[in-house]
Enzyme design. Sequence first.
Site, PDB file in Angstrom:
ATOM      1  N   ASP A 468      13.988 -25.567  -5.115  1.00  0.00           N
ATOM      2  CA  ASP A 468      13.409 -24.840  -6.242  1.00  0.00           C
ATOM      3  C   ASP A 468      12.046 -24.337  -5.754  1.00  0.00           C
ATOM      4  O   ASP A 468      11.510 -24.851  -4.775  1.00  0.00           O
ATOM      5  CB  ASP A 468      13.268 -25.800  -7.431  1.00  0.00           C
ATOM      6  CG  ASP A 468      12.658 -25.124  -8.649  1.00  0.00           C
ATOM      7  OD1 ASP A 468      12.944 -23.928  -8.855  1.00  0.00           O
ATOM      8  OD2 ASP A 468      11.898 -25.777  -9.380  1.00  0.00           O
ATOM      9  N   ASP A 830      12.167 -30.150  -8.963  1.00  0.00           N
ATOM     10  CA  ASP A 830      11.240 -30.999  -9.721  1.00  0.00           C
ATOM     11  C   ASP A 830      11.856 -31.477 -11.034  1.00  0.00           C
ATOM     12  O   ASP A 830      11.159 -32.005 -11.898  1.00  0.00           O
ATOM     13  CB  ASP A 830       9.925 -30.264  -9.991  1.00  0.00           C
ATOM     14  CG  ASP A 830      10.125 -28.983 -10.788  1.00  0.00           C
ATOM     15  OD1 ASP A 830      11.301 -28.637 -11.050  1.00  0.00           O
ATOM     16  OD2 ASP A 830       9.131 -28.333 -11.146  1.00  0.00           O
ATOM     17  N   ASP A 834      16.935 -28.182 -13.028  1.00  0.00           N
ATOM     18  CA  ASP A 834      17.658 -28.393 -11.772  1.00  0.00           C
ATOM     19  C   ASP A 834      18.691 -29.503 -11.872  1.00  0.00           C
ATOM     20  O   ASP A 834      19.360 -29.812 -10.891  1.00  0.00           O
ATOM     21  CB  ASP A 834      16.666 -28.754 -10.647  1.00  0.00           C
ATOM     22  CG  ASP A 834      15.689 -27.627 -10.373  1.00  0.00           C
ATOM     23  OD1 ASP A 834      16.100 -26.461 -10.456  1.00  0.00           O
ATOM     24  OD2 ASP A 834      14.516 -27.908 -10.105  1.00  0.00           O
TER      25      ASP A 834
END
Length: 1174
Positions: A468, A830, A834
């Site tokens: 990410d 994080d 996700d």
Amino acid sequence: MGDHLETGQHALLNEGDENEMEIFGYRTQGCRKALCLIGSIFSLGILPLVFHWRPAWHVWANCVPCSLQDADIVLLKTTDEFKVYSWKKVMWISLSALSRTPGLTPDHPLITDEEYIINRAIRKPDLKVRYIKVQKIRYVWNNLEGRFQKIGSLEDWLSSAKIHQKFGLGLTSEEQEIRRLICGPNAIDVEITPIWKLLIKEVLNPFYIFQLFSVCLWFSEDYKEYALAIILMSVTSIALTVYDLRQQSVKLHHLVESHNSIIVSVFERKAGAQDLESRLLVPGDLLILTGSRVQMPCDAILIDGSCVVDEGMLTGESIPVTKTPLSQMASSAPWKMQTEADPRRHILFCGTEVIQARAAGSGTVRAVVLQTGFNTAKGDLVRSILYPKPMNFKLYRDAIRFLLCLEPPEEVVRKALDVITIAVPPALPAALTTGIIYAQRRLKKKGIFCISPQRINVCGQLNLVCFDKTGTLTRGGLDPWGVVPCDQNGFKTVHSFASGKALPQGLLCAAMASCHSLILLDGTIQGDPLDLKMFEATKWVMTISGDDFHIKGMLAHTTVVKPTGTVGQVPAEGLAILHQFPFSSALQRMTVIVQEVGGDRLAFMKGAPERVASFCQPDTVPSSFISELQTYTTQGFRVIALAYKKLESDCPTTALMREKVESDLIFLGLLILENRLKEETKPVLEELISARIRTVMITGDNLQTAITVARKSGMVSEGQKVILVEANEATGSSSASISWELVEEKKHIPFGNQDNYINITEEASDNGREGTYHFALSGKSFNVISQHFSSLLPKILINGTIFARMSPGQKSSLVEEFQKLDYFVGMCGDGANDCGALKMAHVGISLSEQEASVASPFTSKTPSIECVPHLIKEGRAALVTSFCMFKYMALYSMIQYVGVLLLYWETNSLSNYQFLFQDLAITTLIGVTMNMNGANPKLVPFRPAGRLISPPLLLSVILNILLSLAMHIVGFILVQKQPWYLMELHSACTMRNESISAMNMSPSVPEKTRSNSTFASFENTTIWFLGTINCILVALVFSKGKPFRQPTYTNYVFVLVLILQMGVCLFILFADIPELHRRLDLLCTPVPWRVYILIMISSNFVVSLAVEETIIENRALWLAVKRCFGYQSKSQYRIWQRNLANDSSWPPLNQTSYSDIQGVSYSNPVFESNEEQL
């Protein structure tokens, strides 16, 4: 077996979902069940054990196929690559047990309406419901459609009008009771698994069953000591595993326990509002939300009022999110499809916290229960932990095959059983377990926590890592850098915040001060960090209006923002925020309606620059908009555009449609925010790239910003080209299209701004084919390519590095597509959006300690991507350790097996104490300490073998077996040729100083009664010393250091153990202590023979070490062999790479292709012809 299907016997459960399964109907047959029972008794429990390992066999043996409608047992098979079988009993619910509706009949109005699944599930006239429970979810039999359907949720097809009409006034108590009985309790019950259950499950592992078999055999042979040692090791190993599983079970139980016993206010149609325990909630109940800090016990659709919710549990970010009510529309379309906005903005998710509930007018905040129990968002997260995706890692499957290959047949049953227990080392499970425990401890010291230890080995095979961007590669927070105001003449001079000058008051400043989702809670401003930074940059203040504060159309306790300094165009009293259209990643914008105190009513919008500009009057958007935007995005800045419009003051804000408000706006300017790279990002990415591990960026941010971050971080090296892939959906006149443009990095403007610019080249160029290139594309293009250009998708993914504007679902899909190309995929994020990708990847690494990270196998305590190379290094070390352990255990078993077979030739064997010394004092100690080598600090540009059945590994074992076999045979034959072989026991030792010729005594063969022991013989003594010392030296040969582990000499405990073991063996060999020889059933041999034994062992060691170093570990040699035999990798991504390298037309540059009318994807004829040659 089970493939011959009757009509209606087979169906799909959860069709199209991630947990899709095939379901087969079976009916239990009495005679089959009786036969299985007899078989279980006569097989002494072996048959039930086999049925435990093979659930499908249990069903096929006990039942006959039938239609799902008549089935009392269903067999389930996952549709993924693992094809996991399980079976469930079909259960019944009877509605006659209902207390509030005692007179319930088949024609009762409550159950005649077959519009809802619940009523379709009720079988008439006996009022019973058939259901199965799979992975905590109930599925009821739909009598109308003839299939099992999930229950515990509102139907997807319901329109917003239907939801308001049917559930807006609540359910009656009778409806609640029926739904409660059929849907089950609204609870995420994770019972603490009893220790006895965990124990039984662990003990039934095939490895431990084999150990039990071995131990029983050893006890029957009076081999008690080693049997007890193995029992002790196994009990310790099982206890550690059970303790770990129990701790996880307790942790998960406490995590969800608090949400199961919340008191909520429910509006019942006849009785009005009443307090109810959350376990009793059912889909369709009407919740009344009051006060603040309320934990949501279910998923619910907000139908009246607005809420500010903390969704940290789901997203990993504790940022308050504003939820808006689902408006009642005339459309009959499903409520999720009624607007282009994300439907989640209307849903209050289970486990999240309602920080603030605001009623509209004098009403209440109302929400309809959407899903209960394990159907909820939190339930789904918990289920993903309880039922994790199996690992497709060949090591464990190969391990079984590897051990099965070591089992030879033997004529004599008892000797055959003995041989099998020798050939398959019972200490292996304990040795492998300790290796994983050591790796887990080393990771824990580095702040990396693991909930799935078996995945540590998988880390060693990673060859692609997705990252990410925001908060992972770059710093989490965004700092305001400046604003670029504009007027009718175009953009003005940049106002930099670093200058320290106050931002000029005006509409742009007012937009920044009011267009956000911040709230004032207990005197503190809370909300999205980006919004907070933007608001703080204006130097305005936020207050809540009092009861005496009245503006037409504005409620009391409304948020008011006002400037603190001098006033420009905005009244000193400030702006009252009347209504919000919240931000969503799908819409890429948010809008607020504000009222100037004593002035006009305005609407302010902020969002992605391209989106905001599309809603503005074209003449208000400066002509240099694109170039100005690129100026900042190419430098890695985050850019947000702002716009406004005046509204009619007399129109109620609640009646204003979003589409009407968000039109004909006037462009105000750009807000520039900095998002700097983390210090460790570039070195970590460089380390991964140098180790030939692909790095890919998956972000929700702007594509140009992502490209710049990729360049700055080193993901795209200097001199490498980026090709922008843009795909568009089909329009009325043309079919779907895909275009390829080369993105050039230009460093012009010698004076003034020296920053890099990105420019799309217009002229055709072959530069993209020089060296390597990277594809960059957006989430929208990814979707179009997946649908219309599916044959191009693998080609793009082979060099796809930058994926921007990706939604959470698209991130998961992308990871899955990479896996289809046979990549071992790691995902590092994080936690924010996700979760799906972290679960989908082979290895998910969360940098967030929020509850969302519990679904990720690995969590880093420090939010830094430095954990990724650490994890890969430890994974490689753990994988090599596992292979070393397998090789050593296999060879030790074969050494022992060869020795025993040779002794069987002389109707002899090793004694119990001899076995005990080899098994316990040598092998067990080595097995526990060989695993202690740490990971090599350098990440090398190749991976260890991923399979046990690999040529180097097999060759290593085979060559060492042959060397050991040769040594044992030489020793066995030579000892029989010694002049003293026919001597009595004392003669061989007492006459060792006399000449060998003088020892050639009478040719008569004495009886084999040299010792009281039945085992003692010169062959036995020779074979035992050769085997025992060889076991020590083989451990040294097989204990690999570089390139994946630290050198063997750094493993001090292991080296010390080897030295001690070698010292003890040499002491036994050369010390003439009759009592010691008697205990170990050894015979005393002349010193020269003992020296010969050492020479044989040393020769074997030297040859074995030379073979291992010059052949087995010679990477260049194996690569040459591969080239010589024309071997090429069969991994999908390798096949694509080879063919694309030979395709002169790839990559296409500065051209556009269209999908044809029939929907056949674009194909490259040159490539297709190459592909056929595979």
